[in-house]
Design a protein around this motif. Structure first.
Motif, short mmCIF file in Angstrom:
data_model
loop_
_atom_site.label_atom_id
_atom_site.label_comp_id
_atom_site.label_asym_id
_atom_site.label_seq_id
_atom_site.Cartn_x
_atom_site.Cartn_y
_atom_site.Cartn_z
N ALA A 207 -1.84 2.17 -7.17
CA ALA A 207 -0.84 3.20 -7.44
C ALA A 207 -1.48 4.42 -8.10
CB ALA A 207 0.27 2.64 -8.32
N HIS A 208 -2.40 4.20 -9.02
CA HIS A 208 -3.09 5.33 -9.66
C HIS A 208 -4.00 6.04 -8.66
CE1 HIS A 208 -2.05 5.55 -13.90
NE2 HIS A 208 -1.87 4.24 -13.84
N ALA A 209 -4.63 5.29 -7.74
CA ALA A 209 -5.48 5.93 -6.73
C ALA A 209 -4.63 6.81 -5.81
CB ALA A 209 -6.22 4.87 -5.93
N CYS A 210 -3.46 6.33 -5.41
CA CYS A 210 -2.57 7.16 -4.58
C CYS A 210 -2.04 8.35 -5.36
CB CYS A 210 -1.41 6.33 -4.05
SG CYS A 210 -1.89 5.17 -2.77
N HIS A 211 -1.80 8.16 -6.66
CA HIS A 211 -1.33 9.26 -7.50
C HIS A 211 -2.40 10.35 -7.63
CE1 HIS A 211 0.55 11.47 -10.73
NE2 HIS A 211 -0.50 11.26 -11.51
N LYS A 212 -3.66 9.94 -7.67
CA LYS A 212 -4.74 10.93 -7.75
C LYS A 212 -4.86 11.71 -6.43
CE LYS A 212 -7.40 8.57 -11.26
NZ LYS A 212 -8.60 7.77 -11.57
N LEU A 213 -4.63 11.03 -5.30
CA LEU A 213 -4.70 11.72 -4.01
C LEU A 213 -3.50 12.63 -3.78
CD1 LEU A 213 -5.96 8.86 -1.69
CD2 LEU A 213 -7.23 10.88 -2.43
N ILE A 214 -2.31 12.13 -4.10
CA ILE A 214 -1.07 12.88 -3.92
C ILE A 214 -0.37 12.94 -5.28
CG2 ILE A 214 1.06 13.06 -2.61
CD1 ILE A 214 -0.25 11.09 -0.61
N PRO A 215 -0.61 13.98 -6.08
CA PRO A 215 -0.11 13.98 -7.45
C PRO A 215 1.38 14.25 -7.60
CG PRO A 215 -1.48 15.91 -7.03
CD PRO A 215 -1.50 15.09 -5.81
N CYS A 216 2.13 14.39 -6.52
CA CYS A 216 3.56 14.68 -6.68
C CYS A 216 4.36 13.45 -7.10
CB CYS A 216 4.13 15.26 -5.39
SG CYS A 216 4.12 14.12 -4.01
N CYS A 217 3.83 12.24 -6.87
CA CYS A 217 4.54 11.01 -7.23
C CYS A 217 3.82 10.33 -8.39
CB CYS A 217 4.59 10.05 -6.05
SG CYS A 217 5.62 10.60 -4.71
N LEU A 218 4.60 9.87 -9.34
CA LEU A 218 4.04 9.10 -10.44
C LEU A 218 3.58 7.72 -9.93
CD1 LEU A 218 6.69 9.93 -13.16
CD2 LEU A 218 4.40 10.88 -12.93
N PRO A 219 2.67 7.07 -10.64
CA PRO A 219 2.17 5.77 -10.17
C PRO A 219 3.26 4.72 -9.99
CG PRO A 219 0.72 6.62 -11.85
CD PRO A 219 1.89 7.55 -11.79
N ARG A 220 4.25 4.70 -10.85
CA ARG A 220 5.33 3.72 -10.68
C ARG A 220 6.18 4.03 -9.45
NH1 ARG A 220 7.35 1.21 -16.29
NH2 ARG A 220 5.26 0.97 -17.14
N CYS A 221 6.34 5.31 -9.17
CA CYS A 221 7.07 5.69 -7.94
C CYS A 221 6.30 5.25 -6.71
CB CYS A 221 7.31 7.19 -7.90
SG CYS A 221 8.44 7.78 -9.16
N VAL A 222 4.99 5.34 -6.76
CA VAL A 222 4.17 4.86 -5.65
C VAL A 222 4.35 3.35 -5.51
CG1 VAL A 222 1.80 4.56 -4.83
CG2 VAL A 222 2.50 6.73 -5.84
N GLY A 223 4.38 2.62 -6.62
CA GLY A 223 4.61 1.18 -6.58
C GLY A 223 5.97 0.84 -5.98
N VAL A 224 6.99 1.61 -6.33
CA VAL A 224 8.32 1.40 -5.76
C VAL A 224 8.30 1.67 -4.25
CG1 VAL A 224 10.70 2.26 -5.75
CG2 VAL A 224 9.55 1.80 -7.91
N GLN A 225 7.58 2.70 -3.84
CA GLN A 225 7.47 2.99 -2.41
C GLN A 225 6.77 1.83 -1.69
OE1 GLN A 225 5.42 6.72 -2.31
NE2 GLN A 225 7.23 7.89 -2.95
N PHE A 226 5.70 1.31 -2.27
CA PHE A 226 5.01 0.16 -1.67
C PHE A 226 5.98 -1.03 -1.55
CE2 PHE A 226 0.35 1.14 -3.08
CZ PHE A 226 0.31 2.18 -2.19
N ALA A 227 6.78 -1.27 -2.59
CA ALA A 227 7.72 -2.39 -2.57
C ALA A 227 8.80 -2.20 -1.51
CB ALA A 227 8.35 -2.57 -3.95
N VAL A 228 9.30 -0.98 -1.37
CA VAL A 228 10.32 -0.71 -0.35
C VAL A 228 9.76 -0.93 1.05
CG1 VAL A 228 11.72 1.14 0.68
CG2 VAL A 228 11.72 0.81 -1.79
N VAL A 229 8.54 -0.45 1.29
CA VAL A 229 7.91 -0.65 2.60
C VAL A 229 7.68 -2.14 2.86
CG1 VAL A 229 5.80 -0.25 3.92
CG2 VAL A 229 6.89 1.64 2.72
N ALA A 230 7.21 -2.87 1.85
CA ALA A 230 6.97 -4.32 2.01
C ALA A 230 8.28 -5.05 2.30
CB ALA A 230 6.30 -4.89 0.77
N LEU A 231 9.35 -4.70 1.60
CA LEU A 231 10.65 -5.34 1.86
C LEU A 231 11.18 -4.99 3.24
CD1 LEU A 231 12.40 -4.96 -1.61
CD2 LEU A 231 11.76 -7.09 -0.47
N ALA A 232 10.97 -3.75 3.67
CA ALA A 232 11.42 -3.34 5.00
C ALA A 232 10.69 -4.13 6.09
CB ALA A 232 11.23 -1.85 5.20
N PHE A 233 9.37 -4.26 5.96
CA PHE A 233 8.62 -5.04 6.95
C PHE A 233 9.00 -6.51 6.89
CE2 PHE A 233 5.54 -1.47 7.23
CZ PHE A 233 5.59 -1.32 8.61
#
Length: 100
Positions: free
Chosen positions: A57-83
């Motif tokens: 999450a911190h690595a994605c936050h460094k690449l795309i700084p518009c999302c906080l690391p926890r928001c990136v984690g929530v996005q990962f969780a939503v994608v995992a639940l969708a799949f």
């Protein structure tokens, strides 16, 4: 533990061959759902509740700084639940059409 898992799976294969025909399909579906639930729990534990500097999450936050690391984690969780939901749906559809 691995030997017990192998013995249990072989026993379920034998039950499928000798007694209950769709039993192995349901066992495979259970294994897939179990692994998917564990992956969502791992995302929750590693990326949402706990933020470590070296996490994905911190690595994605460094690449795309518009999302906080926890928001990136929530996005990962939503994608995992969708799949997970898509895989469960497709498995049930294919299992129901195969038995008809």
């Amino acid at each position: 533990l691995n030997i017990g898992f192998i013995v249990l799976t072989v026993a379920f294969i034998l039950v499928d061959q000798l007694a209950i025909t769709p039993f192995l399909q349901f066992l495979t579906l259970f294994y897939g759902v179990f692994i998917g639930i564990f992956s969502v729990y791992d995302i929750w534990d590693d990326l949402i509740t706990r933020t470590v500097e070296g996490s994905d999450a911190h690595a994605c936050h460094k690449l795309i700084p518009c999302c906080l690391p926890r928001c990136v984690g929530v996005q990962f969780a939503v994608v995992a639940l969708a799949f997970q939901a898509l895989g469960l749906y497709l498995a049930l559809v294919w299992m129901s059409s195969g038995s008809a």
